[in-house]
Structure formats: structure tokens, C-alpha cells
Enzyme design. Structure first.
Site, PDB file in Angstrom:
ATOM      1  CG  ASN A 160      41.845  19.316  27.179  1.00  0.00           C
ATOM      2  OD1 ASN A 160      41.278  19.960  28.048  1.00  0.00           O
ATOM      3  ND2 ASN A 160      41.930  19.748  25.938  1.00  0.00           N
ATOM      4  CG  ASP A 162      40.489  22.759  27.918  1.00  0.00           C
ATOM      5  OD1 ASP A 162      41.537  23.215  28.418  1.00  0.00           O
ATOM      6  OD2 ASP A 162      40.327  22.590  26.691  1.00  0.00           O
ATOM      7  NE  ARG A 216      26.085  27.005  40.809  1.00  0.00           N
ATOM      8  CZ  ARG A 216      25.471  26.413  41.828  1.00  0.00           C
ATOM      9  NH1 ARG A 216      25.896  26.588  43.056  1.00  0.00           N
ATOM     10  NH2 ARG A 216      24.441  25.641  41.600  1.00  0.00           N
ATOM     11  NE  ARG A 233      36.499  27.499  22.576  1.00  0.00           N
ATOM     12  CZ  ARG A 233      36.384  26.591  21.615  1.00  0.00           C
ATOM     13  NH1 ARG A 233      36.807  25.369  21.802  1.00  0.00           N
ATOM     14  NH2 ARG A 233      35.827  26.898  20.471  1.00  0.00           N
ATOM     15  NE  ARG A 274      33.521  28.086  24.653  1.00  0.00           N
ATOM     16  CZ  ARG A 274      33.131  27.559  23.495  1.00  0.00           C
ATOM     17  NH1 ARG A 274      32.912  26.262  23.392  1.00  0.00           N
ATOM     18  NH2 ARG A 274      32.955  28.300  22.434  1.00  0.00           N
ATOM     19  CD  GLU A 332      43.842  21.502  22.851  1.00  0.00           C
ATOM     20  OE1 GLU A 332      42.729  22.055  22.854  1.00  0.00           O
ATOM     21  OE2 GLU A 332      43.986  20.287  22.995  1.00  0.00           O
ATOM     22  CB  THR A 354      34.246  20.611  21.426  1.00  0.00           C
ATOM     23  OG1 THR A 354      35.608  20.182  21.573  1.00  0.00           O
ATOM     24  CG2 THR A 354      33.544  19.675  20.458  1.00  0.00           C
ATOM     25  CB  THR A 355      38.483  21.876  18.564  1.00  0.00           C
ATOM     26  OG1 THR A 355      38.831  22.605  19.732  1.00  0.00           O
ATOM     27  CG2 THR A 355      39.307  22.359  17.394  1.00  0.00           C
ATOM     28  CD  GLU A 406      46.106  16.559  19.463  1.00  0.00           C
ATOM     29  OE1 GLU A 406      47.005  17.175  20.073  1.00  0.00           O
ATOM     30  OE2 GLU A 406      44.959  16.395  19.923  1.00  0.00           O
ATOM     31  CG  HIS A 434      38.130  16.169  19.374  1.00  0.00           C
ATOM     32  ND1 HIS A 434      36.791  15.885  19.317  1.00  0.00           N
ATOM     33  CD2 HIS A 434      38.217  17.451  19.771  1.00  0.00           C
ATOM     34  CE1 HIS A 434      36.112  16.968  19.649  1.00  0.00           C
ATOM     35  NE2 HIS A 434      36.946  17.934  19.932  1.00  0.00           N
ATOM     36  N   GLY A 435      37.579  13.176  21.350  1.00  0.00           N
ATOM     37  CA  GLY A 435      36.482  12.224  21.431  1.00  0.00           C
ATOM     38  C   GLY A 435      36.900  10.825  21.869  1.00  0.00           C
ATOM     39  N   GLY A 465      40.530  14.563  27.017  1.00  0.00           N
ATOM     40  CA  GLY A 465      40.019  15.453  28.038  1.00  0.00           C
ATOM     41  C   GLY A 465      38.622  15.146  28.530  1.00  0.00           C
ATOM     42  CG  HIS A 466      33.899  15.890  27.346  1.00  0.00           C
ATOM     43  ND1 HIS A 466      33.028  14.825  27.233  1.00  0.00           N
ATOM     44  CD2 HIS A 466      33.175  16.911  27.854  1.00  0.00           C
ATOM     45  CE1 HIS A 466      31.833  15.207  27.639  1.00  0.00           C
ATOM     46  NE2 HIS A 466      31.885  16.464  28.023  1.00  0.00           N
TER      47      HIS A 466
HETATM   48  N1  PXP Z   1      43.220  17.633  21.115  1.00  0.00           N
HETATM   49  C1  PXP Z   1      42.784  18.840  20.693  1.00  0.00           C
HETATM   50  C2  PXP Z   1      43.625  19.592  19.722  1.00  0.00           C
HETATM   51  C3  PXP Z   1      41.575  19.389  21.172  1.00  0.00           C
HETATM   52  O1  PXP Z   1      41.157  20.586  20.740  1.00  0.00           O
HETATM   53  C4  PXP Z   1      40.848  18.670  22.139  1.00  0.00           C
HETATM   54  C5  PXP Z   1      39.594  19.261  22.708  1.00  0.00           C
HETATM   55  O2  PXP Z   1      39.872  20.439  23.339  1.00  0.00           O
HETATM   56  C6  PXP Z   1      41.349  17.434  22.564  1.00  0.00           C
HETATM   57  C7  PXP Z   1      42.520  16.929  22.018  1.00  0.00           C
HETATM   58  C8  PXP Z   1      40.646  16.620  23.602  1.00  0.00           C
HETATM   59  O3  PXP Z   1      39.411  16.217  23.102  1.00  0.00           O
HETATM   60  P1  PXP Z   1      38.369  15.550  24.120  1.00  0.00           P
HETATM   61  O4  PXP Z   1      38.070  16.581  25.158  1.00  0.00           O
HETATM   62  O5  PXP Z   1      37.217  15.217  23.248  1.00  0.00           O
HETATM   63  O6  PXP Z   1      39.051  14.349  24.701  1.00  0.00           O
END
Ligand code: PXP
Length: 243
Positions: A10, A12, A21, A48, A52, A73, A103-104, A154, A193-194, A215-216
Site C-alpha cells: 500500500n 498511500d 508540501r 479516500r 488526503r 481500496e 485510518t480505516t 480481506e 492492517h497494522g 502499507g504504513h
Molecule cells: N488493507 C486495507 C483494506 C486498508 O485499508 C489498509 C490501510 O489503508 C491496509 C490494508 C494497510 O494497512 P497498514 O497501512 O496499516 O499496513
């Protein structure tokens, strides 16, 4: 027998930094190219409502720059449906979205929103876009995904990621049980996620999971060691957990 486990990256938060910036740098397209070059299996991007991070024009640029499958997404809205049909990503992951959230935060209530989601899932599916529902690891949500005809779910790993000790193990077991249930019902289970280097192993070891979307943490690590190194390290930890 375990199936191969794909890694969707991800990107994003490359766009989050760019937007801080207001210019063009860093470009999420460059991140997508690096992910493709170092063996990532897919690009995930969340357009989104408030734009953002990823913006509309990024989608076509990402698709033009790499041949990796794009997992878009999106919230369950007419606006996002029209954008998905215009861009034709490989997959669309329907997520709950609240403007004020960071976040989601939770899973989609597929069970409680059948009538709203059904036409959307149908229209995406008829267009040839693989629909995924981002749900909590709960039986009633898997059953709802089945009634909606979604080919993919998912499973939200946020609760697992935030828990520790016995609570984390209980959550992992719940995710494993729901991945097995989805697979038995003919739905392909993904998770995300996470996830981090420290917590990915027990999730990657769940044999039924076909894909993790991360992602993050990867983008955060990339600040220190580069995106290629962070993706490769995550890939290695996933492979070790599967082996
Ligand atoms: N899967 C989904 C459906 C998400 O919404 C997100 C966050 O945008 C992720 C995976 C990735 O989560 P993270 O950024 O915490 O790794």
C-alpha cells in the site's frame, strides 16, 4: 497445503508525504515502480473521499507505470464506483470510510449493509473487477460476503496488531479460523492492517491466506533503509513464516 502468499504494498503514505508540501515529491508512482522491480506482487492504493493521500490522477499514472495488479481500496459510494469503472483496477477492496478517522479503523459491516452493497458488488464484478470486502474476522461477516457473492475477503488485522500476549494469540486464532472458513466457502482470504516486521509472522503462517496488504510500516521503514530493502525484508519474513 499452503498456497503462495502474495504481498500487496500500500503506497498511500508516499502520497501523504508528497501532499504535506503540495508538490510532486515523493511520487507514489516511483514507489510503485520500486515495488515492481523488487518482487512485490501488487500495488494497493486507497482513494479516500477527502483525497488526503492518493489522488484521482495517481491511479492512471500507477497503472501506466507498472504491470502489477492494482488493488483499489474504496468506500461503497456511487462516486467511487464510477471511478473504479473508469480505471478498471484488477481488484476493488470495499472499505468502511469515515472522514474524521486517521485510518480505516474497523471492518465493513457487510452483514448489516447487504442491500446497499449488493448492487455495488454486482456492478464491479460484472465489469471484471475482483471484489474484496475488508471485514472483521467474524463468521457473520464471512456469511454476508458469501451472500453478496464477493470472491475475496480481506480480514482486518488491526485488533491483532494492537493486542499483546494472550489477546494477540486469541485474535490470531480468530483470523486463522475465519481464513479457513472463507476458503472452505470458496472465498479467497486476504489480510491486512497494522502489520509490521514484528507481528507479520504468525499471520503469514496461516496457510489459507493468499495475500497480505501492508502499507504504513513499510513506508515508514523505507525512510530509514529504502523501500526496496523494507519490501524485501517483509517478503523474507513472510516466506520464513510460510516455510
Ligand atoms: N488493507 C486495507 C483494506 C486498508 O485499508 C489498509 C490501510 O489503508 C491496509 C490494508 C494497510 O494497512 P497498514 O497501512 O496499516 O499496513
Amino acid at each position: 497445503m499452503s498456497r503462495p502468499l502474495r504481498l500487496g504494498v500500500n503506497i498511500d503514505h508516499v502520497a501523504t508525504i508528497r501532499n504535506a508540501r503540495g508538490g510532486d515529491h515523493p511520487d507514489p508512482v516511483r514507489a510503485a515502480e520500486i515495488v515492481a522491480a523488487c518482487g512485490g506482487d501488487g500495488i494497493t492504493a486507497h482513494l479516500r473521499e477527502d483525497r488526503r493521500h492518493i489522488r484521482d490522477e495517481d491511479l492512471a499514472r500507477i497503472q501506466a507505470a507498472t504491470s502489477l495488479p492494482l488493488n483499489l481500496e474504496m468506500a461503497a459510494t456511487e462516486e467511487m464506483l464510477a471511478i473504479a469503472l473508469r480505471h478498471m483496477p484488477h481488484a476493488a477492496c470495499i472499505v468502511p470510510e469515515r472522514r474524521e478517522e486517521r485510518t480505516t479503523e474497523g471492518g465493513l459491516d457487510a452483514a448489516g449493509q447487504h442491500n446497499r452493497l449488493y448492487p455495488l458488488v454486482q456492478r464491479l464484478g460484472e465489469a471484471g473487477i475482483r471484489v474484496s470486502l475488508f471485514i472483521a474476522p467474524e463468521e457473520r461477516q464471512i456469511e454476508a460476503a458469501l451472500r453478496l457473492g464477493a470472491p475475496v475477503v480481506e480480514l482486518h488485522t488491526g485488533e491483532y496488531a494492537h493486542a499483546a500476549g494472550d489477546a494477540a494469540e486469541a485474535e490470531r486464532a480468530r483470523i486463522a479460523a475465519m481464513a479457513a472458513l472463507a476458503a472452505r466457502e470458496g472465498i479467497e482470504p486476504h489480510a491486512g492492517h497494522g502489520l509490521t516486521y514484528d507481528n507479520v509472522g504468525p499471520i503469514a503462517a496461516i496457510a489459507e491466506l493468499a495475500e497480505l496488504n501492508i502499507g504504513h510500516y513499510l513506508i515508514g521503514e523505507a525512510i530509514f533503509c529504502g523501500l526496496e530493502a523494507s519490501v524485501l525484508r517483509m517478503r523474507q519474513l513472510m516466506d520464513e513464516a510460510r516455510a
